[in-house]
Design a protein around this motif. Structure first.
Motif, short mmCIF file in Angstrom:
data_model
loop_
_atom_site.label_atom_id
_atom_site.label_comp_id
_atom_site.label_asym_id
_atom_site.label_seq_id
_atom_site.Cartn_x
_atom_site.Cartn_y
_atom_site.Cartn_z
N PRO A 144 46.01 27.86 45.80
CA PRO A 144 45.83 28.88 46.83
C PRO A 144 47.15 29.16 47.55
O PRO A 144 48.00 28.28 47.69
N LYS A 159 40.97 44.31 39.53
CA LYS A 159 39.87 43.55 40.10
C LYS A 159 39.37 42.46 39.17
O LYS A 159 39.05 41.35 39.61
N TRP A 188 41.33 39.23 39.63
CA TRP A 188 40.95 38.46 40.82
C TRP A 188 39.58 37.83 40.63
O TRP A 188 39.35 36.69 41.05
N ASP A 189 38.68 38.55 39.99
CA ASP A 189 37.35 38.01 39.73
C ASP A 189 37.43 36.79 38.82
O ASP A 189 36.70 35.81 39.01
N LYS A 232 38.66 33.91 40.95
CA LYS A 232 37.63 33.52 41.91
C LYS A 232 36.49 32.79 41.21
O LYS A 232 35.95 31.82 41.73
N SER A 233 36.14 33.22 39.99
CA SER A 233 35.04 32.57 39.27
C SER A 233 35.38 31.15 38.86
O SER A 233 34.50 30.37 38.53
N ASN A 274 40.72 31.05 45.18
CA ASN A 274 40.74 32.26 46.01
C ASN A 274 42.08 32.38 46.72
O ASN A 274 42.71 31.37 47.04
N THR A 275 42.50 33.60 46.96
CA THR A 275 43.77 33.82 47.64
C THR A 275 43.61 33.64 49.15
O THR A 275 44.56 33.33 49.83
N ARG A 276 42.43 33.90 49.65
CA ARG A 276 42.23 33.89 51.11
C ARG A 276 41.24 32.81 51.51
O ARG A 276 40.41 32.41 50.86
#
Length: 90
Positions: free
Chosen positions: A68, A76, A79-80, A83-84, A88-90
């Motif tokens: 991170p 998108k 990023w998905d 995230k999966s 996550n970046t945030r």
């Protein structure tokens, strides 16, 4: 673990064996021309050792752990994908 593999290939050879060696390291995502992101149980050292035999002496290769604190301009689905896999970046 999420591993980033980036390279600068300078040789005039068929790099298909390199790409196949990278794919064999785990689940992969390849949206940028010279960068792969891997979801794997292997360490960066293990991934490096699994692929370094496929490059030439004048090529350049970077293998590291992605954590991170990253940002970028990607589609998108990129990023998905991250995230999966719990990153996550945030």
């Amino acid at each position: 673990m999420i591993i980033i593999v980036s390279y600068d290939l300078k040789g005039g050879k068929d790099y298909t064996p390199l790409y196949e060696a990278i794919k064999a390291q785990g689940a992969w995502w390849h949206y940028l021309t010279a960068t792969w992101i891997l979801s794997t149980t292997k360490t960066a050292d293990q991934v490096y050792n699994g692929i370094c035999g496929q490059i030439l002496a004048n090529d350049r290769l970077f293998v590291g752990t992605l954590a991170p604190g990253y940002e970028g301009w990607l589609a998108k689905d990129a990023w998905d994908w991250l995230k999966s896999r719990g990153l996550n970046t945030r």
